[in-house]
Structure formats: structure tokens, C-alpha cells
Design a protein around this motif. Structure first.
Motif, PDB file in Angstrom:
ATOM      1  N   GLN A 147       0.908  -1.108  -0.149  1.00 45.94           N
ATOM      2  CA  GLN A 147       0.051  -0.130   0.071  1.00 45.94           C
ATOM      3  C   GLN A 147       0.721   1.343   0.106  1.00 45.94           C
ATOM      4  O   GLN A 147       0.441   2.256   0.364  1.00 45.94           O
ATOM      5  N   PHE A 148       2.067   1.104  -0.470  1.00 45.35           N
ATOM      6  CA  PHE A 148       3.111   2.310  -0.628  1.00 45.35           C
ATOM      7  C   PHE A 148       2.266   3.554  -1.275  1.00 45.35           C
ATOM      8  O   PHE A 148       2.587   4.584  -0.704  1.00 45.35           O
ATOM      9  N   TRP A 149       1.570   3.341  -2.291  1.00 43.09           N
ATOM     10  CA  TRP A 149       1.059   4.435  -3.142  1.00 43.09           C
ATOM     11  C   TRP A 149      -0.406   4.982  -2.733  1.00 43.09           C
ATOM     12  O   TRP A 149      -0.966   5.983  -3.211  1.00 43.09           O
ATOM     13  N   ASP A 150      -0.660   4.482  -1.648  1.00 45.15           N
ATOM     14  CA  ASP A 150      -2.337   4.772  -1.215  1.00 45.15           C
ATOM     15  C   ASP A 150      -2.348   6.305  -0.917  1.00 45.15           C
ATOM     16  O   ASP A 150      -3.408   6.780  -1.403  1.00 45.15           O
ATOM     17  N   PRO A 151      -1.458   6.889  -0.170  1.00 45.22           N
ATOM     18  CA  PRO A 151      -1.810   8.359  -0.017  1.00 45.22           C
ATOM     19  C   PRO A 151      -1.742   9.177  -1.338  1.00 45.22           C
ATOM     20  O   PRO A 151      -2.379   9.938  -1.576  1.00 45.22           O
ATOM     21  N   MET A 152      -0.736   8.553  -2.343  1.00 45.56           N
ATOM     22  CA  MET A 152      -0.803   9.499  -3.594  1.00 45.56           C
ATOM     23  C   MET A 152      -2.174   9.185  -4.261  1.00 45.56           C
ATOM     24  O   MET A 152      -3.020   9.967  -5.149  1.00 45.56           O
ATOM     25  N   LEU A 153      -2.922   7.925  -4.335  1.00 44.72           N
ATOM     26  CA  LEU A 153      -3.899   7.541  -5.001  1.00 44.72           C
ATOM     27  C   LEU A 153      -5.259   8.429  -4.210  1.00 44.72           C
ATOM     28  O   LEU A 153      -5.989   8.892  -4.882  1.00 44.72           O
ATOM     29  N   GLU A 154      -4.935   8.556  -3.097  1.00 44.14           N
ATOM     30  CA  GLU A 154      -5.895   9.521  -2.140  1.00 44.14           C
ATOM     31  C   GLU A 154      -5.777  10.706  -2.783  1.00 44.14           C
ATOM     32  O   GLU A 154      -7.049  11.294  -2.974  1.00 44.14           O
TER      33      GLU A 154
END
Length: 204
Positions: A147-154
Motif C-alpha cells: 500500500q505504498f502508493w495509497d496516499p498518492m492515490l487518495e
């Protein structure tokens, strides 16, 4: 090997020149490299031989694949070992970052982003921007390792919700958690694009 009539021959991978704190990042790099080689594709990447960059290149080369590294002269000693660079199939040394990014784009048929820092983020955002402007329809993937990219996707969802991604239908990155699903998903996306139906945002 690659399915017939699917225009995917080279995969550009953006990722960190550092290993990161989670061992799974390096493991993901090696696994992606292995998958690229086993699918008969070539790796296009930033030429670094350290960190996740080095792991991806090693994964490709150790499984008989081909690698083109593209690196600006001023980063040769910072991100790479000059001795290790000799093991790449092809090495392109550019004058600056602008030339590097343009050459990577030209050489690639799809883009995958593994964990990384500001430079990694800047590279994939530029590719997404070009997609939004209609300059390409090449598949784009966020390899969402742990889930490394979850903040970016949010953040992307927030931008879209606030009306700032005005042609969001042209920015359709695939979000894939499992490394082994990345190359098959890119091939499927390329098939869909060839049939005239843009790939949908998906999470696997």
C-alpha cells in the motif's frame, strides 16, 4: 512470451535508487525484473545500479532479459557503479534530466512505478500529465507494494473530486498490489486500447 499483435516490447520502471526500509520493496524490484524477462520484454530504466533500481535490473539480467539504462552524466557516480553499468545490455548517457526523461519515454511502451522518492513521483506524474493532455495512451501502473502508493492515490481522487483533473478519463493508471499481475495486466490493457476501449482504473 508476448501475445501477438500487442505493442508491448519495453517496460519503463520508475523506482528509488535507495532500498527503502521495508525489505519487500527490494523483493518487488527483483520479482518485477524477473517477470519482465520471462515475458520476453526489455527493461527501460534510469540506469542506477543501487537500491530498487539495481534490484529490477538484476532481476531482468539474471533471467536472460535485456536492459537499457538511461542516466545523465552527473548521476553516474551517485546512483550507479561504473563497473556494474558494464553489465547492462545498453547504456545511454544523457546531458541532463530532461533528455533522460524524454529518451525513457520514447523507448518505453508502458510505465510501472515501484516505491521511490521525489524523483520517482515526479517521473510518473509527468507521464500522467502527458496522458491527460492526450500525448500518449501507453499503460501506466502503480505497483502498490504494501500500500505504498495509497496516499498518492487518495490525493489523485481528491484532485479529481475537486475538479482539477479535467480529463480524468485520459488518466487511468492501473493500481496493482501483486507483482506477478503487473505484466499480464499491461498486456491486457494494451489489447483493450488497441480495440478502442480505454482501460479502466482497477485495483488487483
Amino acid at each position: 512470451m508476448i501475445a501477438e499483435n500487442v505493442p508491448i516490447r519495453s517496460i519503463c520502471v520508475y523506482c528509488g535508487s535507495q532500498p527503502g526500509r521495508d525489505p519487500s520493496y527490494m523483493e518487488a524490484g527483483r520479482a518485477l525484473g524477473k517477470s519482465i524477462a520471462e515475458h520476453g520484454m526489455r527493461l527501460v530504466y534510469g540506469g542506477g545500479t543501487r537500491g530498487i533500481m539495481g534490484a529490477v535490473a538484476s532481476g531482468v539480467l539474471s533471467h536472460g532479459g535485456k536492459v537499457i539504462g538511461i542516466i545523465p552524466e552527473f548521476l553516474m557516480d551517485k546512483e550507479a557503479s561504473r563497473h556494474s553499468l558494464g553489465s547492462l545490455t545498453e547504456l545511454v548517457v544523457t546531458e541532463d534530466m530532461h533528455q533522460r526523461k524524454h529518451r525513457m519515454f520514447e523507448e518505453a511502451d508502458a510505465f510501472v512505478t515501484l516505491p521511490g522518492g521525489i524523483g520517482t513521483l515526479e517521473e510518473i506524474v509527468e507521464i500522467m500529465t502527458w496522458g491527460q493532455l492526450g500525448r500518449h495512451r501507453k499503460p501506466m501502473v502503480f505497483a502498490n507494494v504494501n500500500q505504498f502508493w495509497d496516499p498518492m492515490l487518495e490525493l489523485l481522487n481528491h484532485m479529481s473530486g475537486q475538479g482539477f483533473i479535467h480529463t480524468s478519463h485520459l488518466v487511468k493508471p492501473l493500481v496493482i498490489d501483486r507483482i506477478e499481475d503487473i505484466i499480464p495486466s499491461i498486456v491486457d490493457a494494451a489489447k483493450t486500447h488497441a480495440e478502442g476501449d480505454p482501460a479502466l482504473l482497477s485495483r488487483m
